[in-house]
Design a protein around this motif. Structure first.
Motif, PDB file in Angstrom:
ATOM      1  N   TRP A 213       0.591  -1.311  -0.039  1.00 10.32           N
ATOM      2  CA  TRP A 213      -0.050  -0.143  -0.046  1.00 10.32           C
ATOM      3  C   TRP A 213       1.022   1.439   0.147  1.00 10.32           C
ATOM      4  N   ASP A 214       2.075   1.106   0.260  1.00 13.42           N
ATOM      5  CA  ASP A 214       3.124   2.272   0.473  1.00 13.42           C
ATOM      6  C   ASP A 214       3.642   2.684  -1.261  1.00 13.42           C
ATOM      7  N   TRP A 215       3.519   1.663  -1.929  1.00  9.28           N
ATOM      8  CA  TRP A 215       4.233   1.511  -3.298  1.00  9.28           C
ATOM      9  C   TRP A 215       3.575   1.373  -4.446  1.00  9.28           C
ATOM     10  N   GLY A 216       2.348   0.557  -4.311  1.00  7.34           N
ATOM     11  CA  GLY A 216       1.662   0.277  -5.495  1.00  7.34           C
ATOM     12  C   GLY A 216       1.156   1.533  -6.365  1.00  7.34           C
ATOM     13  N   ALA A 217       0.542   2.434  -5.764  1.00  3.39           N
ATOM     14  CA  ALA A 217       0.114   3.636  -6.446  1.00  3.39           C
ATOM     15  C   ALA A 217       1.520   4.429  -7.090  1.00  3.39           C
ATOM     16  N   LEU A 218       2.469   4.386  -6.769  1.00  4.50           N
ATOM     17  CA  LEU A 218       3.723   5.127  -7.229  1.00  4.50           C
ATOM     18  C   LEU A 218       4.170   4.259  -8.456  1.00  4.50           C
ATOM     19  N   VAL A 219       4.097   3.310  -8.608  1.00  4.53           N
ATOM     20  CA  VAL A 219       4.660   2.444  -9.912  1.00  4.53           C
ATOM     21  C   VAL A 219       4.076   3.021 -11.460  1.00  4.53           C
ATOM     22  N   PRO A 220       2.964   3.074 -11.335  1.00  3.88           N
ATOM     23  CA  PRO A 220       2.337   3.660 -12.813  1.00  3.88           C
ATOM     24  C   PRO A 220       2.732   5.257 -12.704  1.00  3.88           C
ATOM     25  N   VAL A 221       2.610   5.913 -11.602  1.00  4.93           N
ATOM     26  CA  VAL A 221       3.094   7.301 -11.689  1.00  4.93           C
ATOM     27  C   VAL A 221       4.347   7.627 -11.815  1.00  4.93           C
ATOM     28  N   ILE A 222       5.172   6.880 -11.498  1.00  3.57           N
ATOM     29  CA  ILE A 222       6.561   7.162 -11.781  1.00  3.57           C
ATOM     30  C   ILE A 222       6.910   6.681 -13.319  1.00  3.57           C
ATOM     31  N   GLU A 223       6.487   5.662 -13.587  1.00  7.29           N
ATOM     32  CA  GLU A 223       6.916   4.892 -14.811  1.00  7.29           C
ATOM     33  C   GLU A 223       6.234   5.810 -16.100  1.00  7.29           C
ATOM     34  N   GLY A 224       4.867   6.276 -15.698  1.00  3.60           N
ATOM     35  CA  GLY A 224       4.456   7.127 -16.805  1.00  3.60           C
ATOM     36  C   GLY A 224       4.806   8.534 -16.731  1.00  3.60           C
ATOM     37  N   ALA A 225       5.666   9.011 -15.738  1.00  2.00           N
ATOM     38  CA  ALA A 225       6.397  10.372 -15.837  1.00  2.00           C
ATOM     39  C   ALA A 225       7.829  10.096 -16.464  1.00  2.00           C
ATOM     40  N   GLY A 226       8.128   8.791 -16.866  1.00  2.00           N
ATOM     41  CA  GLY A 226       9.575   8.687 -17.376  1.00  2.00           C
ATOM     42  C   GLY A 226      10.603   8.022 -16.579  1.00  2.00           C
ATOM     43  N   GLY A 227      10.276   7.811 -15.396  1.00  2.00           N
ATOM     44  CA  GLY A 227      11.443   7.384 -14.447  1.00  2.00           C
ATOM     45  C   GLY A 227      11.184   5.853 -14.337  1.00  2.00           C
ATOM     46  N   SER A 228      11.837   5.524 -13.305  1.00  2.00           N
ATOM     47  CA  SER A 228      11.851   3.891 -13.092  1.00  2.00           C
ATOM     48  C   SER A 228      11.713   3.991 -11.519  1.00  2.00           C
ATOM     49  N   ILE A 229      11.127   2.816 -11.255  1.00  2.00           N
ATOM     50  CA  ILE A 229      10.710   2.425  -9.729  1.00  2.00           C
ATOM     51  C   ILE A 229      11.030   0.732  -9.519  1.00  2.00           C
ATOM     52  N   THR A 230      11.748   0.334  -8.487  1.00  2.00           N
ATOM     53  CA  THR A 230      12.130  -0.833  -8.576  1.00  2.00           C
ATOM     54  C   THR A 230      12.380  -1.142  -7.116  1.00  2.00           C
ATOM     55  N   ASP A 231      12.927  -2.351  -6.753  1.00  2.00           N
ATOM     56  CA  ASP A 231      13.553  -2.439  -5.443  1.00  2.00           C
ATOM     57  C   ASP A 231      15.038  -2.240  -5.563  1.00  2.00           C
ATOM     58  N   TRP A 232      15.810  -2.329  -4.283  1.00  2.00           N
ATOM     59  CA  TRP A 232      17.111  -1.919  -4.442  1.00  2.00           C
ATOM     60  C   TRP A 232      18.219  -2.839  -5.210  1.00  2.00           C
ATOM     61  N   GLN A 233      17.664  -3.867  -5.690  1.00  2.00           N
ATOM     62  CA  GLN A 233      18.352  -4.669  -6.528  1.00  2.00           C
ATOM     63  C   GLN A 233      18.158  -4.115  -8.220  1.00  2.00           C
ATOM     64  N   GLY A 234      17.228  -3.500  -8.424  1.00  2.00           N
ATOM     65  CA  GLY A 234      16.563  -3.223  -9.692  1.00  2.00           C
ATOM     66  C   GLY A 234      15.783  -4.049 -10.352  1.00  2.00           C
ATOM     67  N   GLN A 235      15.051  -4.870  -9.562  1.00  2.00           N
ATOM     68  CA  GLN A 235      14.158  -5.597  -9.928  1.00  2.00           C
ATOM     69  C   GLN A 235      12.673  -5.035  -9.778  1.00  2.00           C
ATOM     70  N   PRO A 236      11.662  -5.394 -10.864  1.00  2.00           N
ATOM     71  CA  PRO A 236      10.495  -5.011 -10.491  1.00  2.00           C
ATOM     72  C   PRO A 236       9.672  -5.132  -9.067  1.00  2.00           C
ATOM     73  N   LEU A 237       9.004  -4.254  -8.689  1.00  2.00           N
ATOM     74  CA  LEU A 237       8.203  -4.363  -7.462  1.00  2.00           C
ATOM     75  C   LEU A 237       7.249  -5.259  -7.708  1.00  2.00           C
ATOM     76  N   SER A 238       7.109  -6.208  -6.686  1.00  2.00           N
ATOM     77  CA  SER A 238       5.782  -7.036  -6.866  1.00  2.00           C
ATOM     78  C   SER A 238       5.281  -7.289  -5.251  1.00  2.00           C
ATOM     79  N   LEU A 239       4.271  -8.031  -5.133  1.00  2.00           N
ATOM     80  CA  LEU A 239       3.672  -8.237  -3.809  1.00  2.00           C
ATOM     81  C   LEU A 239       4.628  -9.069  -2.953  1.00  2.00           C
ATOM     82  N   GLU A 240       5.589  -9.905  -3.499  1.00  2.00           N
ATOM     83  CA  GLU A 240       6.757 -10.594  -2.862  1.00  2.00           C
ATOM     84  C   GLU A 240       7.904 -10.046  -2.822  1.00  2.00           C
ATOM     85  N   SER A 241       8.070  -8.610  -3.155  1.00  2.00           N
ATOM     86  CA  SER A 241       9.355  -7.694  -2.767  1.00  2.00           C
ATOM     87  C   SER A 241       9.689  -7.635  -1.415  1.00  2.00           C
ATOM     88  N   ASP A 242      10.965  -7.315  -1.136  1.00  2.00           N
ATOM     89  CA  ASP A 242      11.404  -7.055   0.062  1.00  2.00           C
ATOM     90  C   ASP A 242      11.257  -6.073   0.816  1.00  2.00           C
TER      91      ASP A 242
END
Length: 264
Positions: A213-242
């Protein structure tokens, strides 16, 4: 995933944000009492009421979708469609009278956030992200244009984080290492900082101990603005992220940032 579902979902998400605004604003800068949750984070009657009104709207409009809220957990039947809600992201800011909190509304499809909305009730600012589309920024009072800043070198970057206290002992030295390679670090902001990154005001945000709930809404917003949003390993965020989250205005800097976050 159909365009029809997303179009309806977007209208419903905006209705939820409007209702949350009406619920939250009367409580701002009042003598509001906060309860401590199991993780010692605060929760108020405003958090609970805003989530309740959003749940009611979602249950009426999209009864086949599941809902996960920070305050009331999971409800509904198992579905490919999952709404994830944070009625007040930044309750500490809200309690101390600072308008840097926000309402976060996201819709996941098969585990991936495809719609995200950041809403700041007091300033009237709203960021709307839909997968595959350019993010929209709506504000009738404050200026801003969508588009991340393509900071050419990390040494010129503005780094942001909500608070040093959100870092675990394992993550603190890694974040400190990243700080050595940027221009400066600013603290505070919660979800509002991610909106500023989408407007090109901040270059990098690195945080940990984050829930969906802290990051779910941020993903489409950041990516749609031209940025990237991942975990600290550079992997896509998922419900199983760390729980680590790394937002970057210039995706070309991501490998270098990940490298700094990987070393003590």
């Amino acid at each position: 995933m159909t365009e029809t579902v997303l179009n309806k979902a977007l209208a419903v998400a905006e209705a939820c944000a409007d209702a949350a605004r009406r619920t939250v604003i009367p409580h701002f800068r009042t003598s509001l009492q906060a309860d401590a949750k199991s993780d010692d984070s605060p929760v108020t009657v405003a958090d609970r009421a805003a989530e309740k009104v959003m749940r009611t709207i979602l249950e009426d409009a999209l009864p086949d979708h599941a809902i996960l809220g920070e305050e009331s957990g999971m409800s509904g039947h198992a579905s490919d469609w999952l709404w994830v809600l944070d009625p007040i992201d930044g309750t500490r800011a809200f309690l101390t009278g600072r308008p840097t909190f926000g309402t976060l509304i996201s819709l996941f499809h098969q585990g991936r956030p495809v719609l995200g909305l950041i809403d700041q009730p007091l300033t009237g600012e709203r960021w709307i992200g839909v997968a595959g589309q350019e993010t929209r920024f709506v504000s009738d009072r404050l200026p801003g244009e969508i588009g991340t800043r393509l900071c050419p070198e990390l040494k010129e970057a503005e780094l942001s984080c909500t608070s040093p206290e959100i870092m675990t002992p394992a993550h603190t030295p890694r974040f400190t290492n990243l700080q050595k390679h940027v221009r400066r670090t600013s603290w505070g902001g919660d979800c509002y900082a991610y909106g500023l990154l989408a407007l090109g005001q901040i270059d990098v945000i690195a945080e940990c101990t984050m829930n969906p709930w802290d990051w779910g809404a941020l993903v489409p917003v950041i990516e749609g603005a031209g940025g990237s949003i991942t975990d600290w390993q550079g992997q896509p965020l998922s419900l199983e992220s760390d729980g680590t989250v790394l937002a970057c205005g210039n995706p070309a800097l991501l490998p270098e940032i990940v490298s700094h976050l990987s070393h003590l």
